[in-house]
Design a protein around this motif. Sequence first.
Motif, PDB file in Angstrom:
ATOM      1  N   ASP A 276       8.858  10.238  -0.301  1.00  0.00           N
ATOM      2  CA  ASP A 276       9.855  11.207  -0.742  1.00  0.00           C
ATOM      3  C   ASP A 276      11.050  10.495  -1.384  1.00  0.00           C
ATOM      4  N   SER A 277      11.552  11.042  -2.477  1.00  0.00           N
ATOM      5  CA  SER A 277      12.768  10.556  -3.158  1.00  0.00           C
ATOM      6  C   SER A 277      12.691   9.082  -3.557  1.00  0.00           C
ATOM      7  N   THR A 278      11.490   8.561  -3.737  1.00  0.00           N
ATOM      8  CA  THR A 278      11.306   7.131  -4.013  1.00  0.00           C
ATOM      9  C   THR A 278      12.081   6.654  -5.236  1.00  0.00           C
ATOM     10  N   PHE A 279      11.990   7.403  -6.338  1.00  0.00           N
ATOM     11  CA  PHE A 279      12.681   7.012  -7.574  1.00  0.00           C
ATOM     12  C   PHE A 279      13.773   8.028  -7.929  1.00  0.00           C
ATOM     13  N   LYS A 280      14.308   8.685  -6.953  1.00  0.00           N
ATOM     14  CA  LYS A 280      15.321   9.721  -7.171  1.00  0.00           C
ATOM     15  C   LYS A 280      16.528   9.169  -7.935  1.00  0.00           C
ATOM     16  N   ARG A 281      16.874   9.865  -9.000  1.00  0.00           N
ATOM     17  CA  ARG A 281      18.022   9.522  -9.854  1.00  0.00           C
ATOM     18  C   ARG A 281      17.951   8.108 -10.435  1.00  0.00           C
ATOM     19  N   CYS A 282      16.743   7.644 -10.759  1.00  0.00           N
ATOM     20  CA  CYS A 282      16.585   6.403 -11.546  1.00  0.00           C
ATOM     21  C   CYS A 282      16.720   6.819 -13.009  1.00  0.00           C
ATOM     22  N   LYS A 283      17.942   6.973 -13.448  1.00  0.00           N
ATOM     23  CA  LYS A 283      18.239   7.646 -14.713  1.00  0.00           C
ATOM     24  C   LYS A 283      17.896   6.835 -15.961  1.00  0.00           C
TER      25      LYS A 283
ATOM     26  N   THR B 127       0.814  -1.225   0.000  1.00  0.00           N
ATOM     27  CA  THR B 127       0.000   0.000   0.000  1.00  0.00           C
ATOM     28  C   THR B 127       0.847   1.274   0.000  1.00  0.00           C
ATOM     29  N   LYS B 128       2.109   1.146   0.382  1.00  0.00           N
ATOM     30  CA  LYS B 128       2.979   2.320   0.456  1.00  0.00           C
ATOM     31  C   LYS B 128       4.380   1.965  -0.028  1.00  0.00           C
ATOM     32  N   ILE B 129       4.954   2.855  -0.843  1.00  0.00           N
ATOM     33  CA  ILE B 129       6.358   2.736  -1.244  1.00  0.00           C
ATOM     34  C   ILE B 129       7.118   3.804  -0.469  1.00  0.00           C
TER      35      ILE B 129
ATOM     36  N   SER C 274      -5.201   4.863  -7.453  1.00  0.00           N
ATOM     37  CA  SER C 274      -5.289   4.701  -6.010  1.00  0.00           C
ATOM     38  C   SER C 274      -4.368   5.659  -5.259  1.00  0.00           C
ATOM     39  N   VAL C 275      -3.337   6.173  -5.955  1.00  0.00           N
ATOM     40  CA  VAL C 275      -2.339   7.028  -5.308  1.00  0.00           C
ATOM     41  C   VAL C 275      -2.908   8.409  -5.032  1.00  0.00           C
TER      42      VAL C 275
ATOM     43  N   VAL D 290      -1.415   0.601  -4.077  1.00  0.00           N
ATOM     44  CA  VAL D 290      -0.548   1.638  -3.521  1.00  0.00           C
ATOM     45  C   VAL D 290      -1.274   2.979  -3.459  1.00  0.00           C
ATOM     46  N   THR D 291      -1.220   3.607  -2.276  1.00  0.00           N
ATOM     47  CA  THR D 291      -1.859   4.910  -2.080  1.00  0.00           C
ATOM     48  C   THR D 291      -0.846   6.028  -1.857  1.00  0.00           C
TER      49      THR D 291
END
Length: 245
Positions: free
Chosen positions: A41-48, A14-16, A58-59, A36-37
């Motif tokens: 913060d910064s979950t996918f930061k710099r996934c280049k 439900t949460k990343i 749902s988010v 997922v709701t």
Amino acid sequence: CSSLTRIIILSSVTKIGNSAFSDCSSLTQIIIPSSVTNIGDSTFKRCKSLTQIIIPSSVTKIGDSAFYECSSLTQIIIPSSVTKIGDSTFCGCSSLAQIIIPSSVTSIGSASFYRCSSLTQIIIPSSVTKIRESAFYMCSSLTQITFEARSSITIIGDSAFLGCVSLTQIIIPSLVTSIGSCAFSGCSSLSKITISSSVTEIRESTFKGCSSLSQVIIPSSVTLIGDYAFDGCSSLTQITIPSSV
């Protein structure tokens, strides 16, 4: 996890969390389930290497810097369940050419699209009340900003459109009362701007370096024009300052 290329998140999640996939530089694909709701913060930061992502309906919350410097991200769909675009959410997404902001969004956060250098146009829905500071800072390919009819925007923050060198004209929505410092500074292609009659303050360096600006009408509602407000506006031949200033 610099070698991780693909991930499938189970439907029980439900949460990343914050920084969960930060700096996964080889990640090209991720499927987010409709359970997922919250994207932290910064979950996918710099996934280049991430080129595309679909956010399920749902988010309701996308955290600050969630897609910070995802430089290969070309397209993203924001569902109508999201009410706020956080600070630095898409900062440095230099390949992002198009994004649709749903009418559920009420606030566009600080530096949310900072250095999105491939973004060519943006439609601001009428639900948005504030464009925070540096929101579209250095969006160098941005040629058009469209505010939907009956716009609710009251504040355009400091440096909101600073360095948008391809922007040619803009109409300030009718409810805006304050245009922040350096809001349009360095918009060297901006030739015309219409300031709404609700604006009371043009702050310092607001139009500094707008070298193509040839026409501006200051409404009688304005009481303050800040330092360097029109510094370097070399194409401006005439301006009328109302007695209210």
